[in-house]
Write a protein that holds these residues in place. Structure first.
Motif, mmCIF file in Angstrom:
data_model
loop_
_atom_site.group_PDB
_atom_site.id
_atom_site.type_symbol
_atom_site.label_atom_id
_atom_site.label_comp_id
_atom_site.label_asym_id
_atom_site.label_seq_id
_atom_site.Cartn_x
_atom_site.Cartn_y
_atom_site.Cartn_z
ATOM 1 N N CYS A 23 6.152 90.420 29.448
ATOM 2 C CA CYS A 23 6.517 91.832 29.235
ATOM 3 C C CYS A 23 7.854 91.953 28.510
ATOM 4 O O CYS A 23 8.024 92.811 27.635
ATOM 5 N N ARG A 26 7.337 91.218 24.876
ATOM 6 C CA ARG A 26 6.603 92.283 24.195
ATOM 7 C C ARG A 26 7.427 93.564 24.050
ATOM 8 O O ARG A 26 7.437 94.189 22.979
ATOM 9 N N SER A 27 8.166 93.934 25.111
ATOM 10 C CA SER A 27 8.805 95.252 25.124
ATOM 11 C C SER A 27 10.322 95.221 25.232
ATOM 12 O O SER A 27 10.956 96.280 25.188
ATOM 13 N N ALA A 32 10.616 97.016 29.078
ATOM 14 C CA ALA A 32 9.611 96.583 30.059
ATOM 15 C C ALA A 32 9.911 97.203 31.417
ATOM 16 O O ALA A 32 10.995 97.040 31.964
ATOM 17 N N SER A 33 8.959 97.904 31.983
ATOM 18 C CA SER A 33 9.144 98.546 33.287
ATOM 19 C C SER A 33 8.520 97.696 34.389
ATOM 20 O O SER A 33 7.711 96.795 34.122
ATOM 21 N N THR A 35 6.395 98.787 36.352
ATOM 22 C CA THR A 35 4.972 99.139 36.300
ATOM 23 C C THR A 35 4.232 98.210 35.334
ATOM 24 O O THR A 35 3.130 97.733 35.631
ATOM 25 N N ASP A 36 4.853 97.950 34.181
ATOM 26 C CA ASP A 36 4.262 97.027 33.214
ATOM 27 C C ASP A 36 4.112 95.630 33.815
ATOM 28 O O ASP A 36 3.082 94.967 33.640
ATOM 29 N N ALA A 39 1.329 95.456 36.349
ATOM 30 C CA ALA A 39 0.027 95.431 35.691
ATOM 31 C C ALA A 39 -0.267 94.036 35.140
ATOM 32 O O ALA A 39 -1.388 93.523 35.271
ATOM 33 N N ALA A 40 0.735 93.417 34.526
ATOM 34 C CA ALA A 40 0.553 92.079 33.955
ATOM 35 C C ALA A 40 0.306 91.034 35.045
ATOM 36 O O ALA A 40 -0.457 90.083 34.849
ATOM 37 N N LYS A 55 13.964 94.651 38.835
ATOM 38 C CA LYS A 55 13.744 93.962 37.566
ATOM 39 C C LYS A 55 14.893 93.000 37.291
ATOM 40 O O LYS A 55 14.685 91.896 36.767
#
Length: 206
Positions: A23, A26-27, A32-33, A35-36, A39-40, A55
């Motif tokens: 994440c 990517r972000s 990157a949250s 939540t992300d 999900a990952a 985080k």
């Protein structure tokens, strides 16, 4: 209270960190949250907090893993027949040939410029990495494989700057010739690090 299996706990912790790393690549660290990341990692936010309270805690854990790996790699470099050549090879593998490291390194420095909490993590990681490099250089100097006239602290700082620059090179110029850059990096570091007698010997045979 259910007893925690330490092996399974550590395995899940590493899976979460790998998901977080993907994440961040990517972000970005800011983008990157949690939540992300959940999900990952295919877990719920409540489940995540059994392993990491924030985080920032995940970022800190990734830093600690990286330092542990770096310490092991530097010991492997010291065990090589040619320490400088092995060090250059290590820098190539973790910089010029590592797109993930290139992106994360650049992102980390940018985030540190605007986020004091993140800057503290970067500064602590840099201090720890510099300590590892100083210890590595001192051992190599004692064995006569690195110029004893070099100040280990100043040399470690320059090596860190070279790592940052090598990681930025493909971002600055996507068409850069990686093999040629690697060859020149090897020449530069050998001239910088090798004892004077070794440098003269190399020059006499070129």
């Amino acid at each position: 209270m259910r007893k925690v299996d330490p092996v399974k706990h550590e395995q899940k912790r590493r899976e979460i960190l790998q998901a977080a790393l993907s994440c961040f690549v990517r972000s970005g660290f800011h983008g990157a949250s949690t939540t992300d990341i959940c999900a990952a990692a295919k877990i719920s936010p409540g489940h995540l907090y059994h392993y990491f309270p924030s985080k920032e805690a995940m970022i800190q854990a990734l830093v600690e893993m990286n330092l542990s790996h770096a310490a092991a790699r530097l010991q492997a470099v010291l065990a090589a027949p040619d320490v400088i050549d092995a060090l250059v090879h290590e820098l190539e593998n973790t910089s010029l040939h590592q797109p993930q490291a290139q992106m994360l390194s650049t992102e980390a420095l940018a985030e540190a410029c605007r986020n004091p909490d993140f800057a503290a993590i970067v500064h602590a990681q840099t201090c720890a990495m510099r300590t590892l490099l100083v210890e590595f250089l001192v051992q190599a100097q004692q064995r006569g494989e690195v110029d004893a006239g070099l100040d280990p602290e100043a040399t470690a700082n320059l090596l860190l700057a070279i790592v940052d620059g090598a990681r930025a090179l493909p971002i600055r110029n996507p068409a850069v010739d990686i093999p040629a850059s690697s060859a020149h990096l090897r020449i530069m570091l050998r001239r910088f690090l090798a004892p004077p007698s070794a440098t003269r010997h190399t020059a006499a045979h070129t």
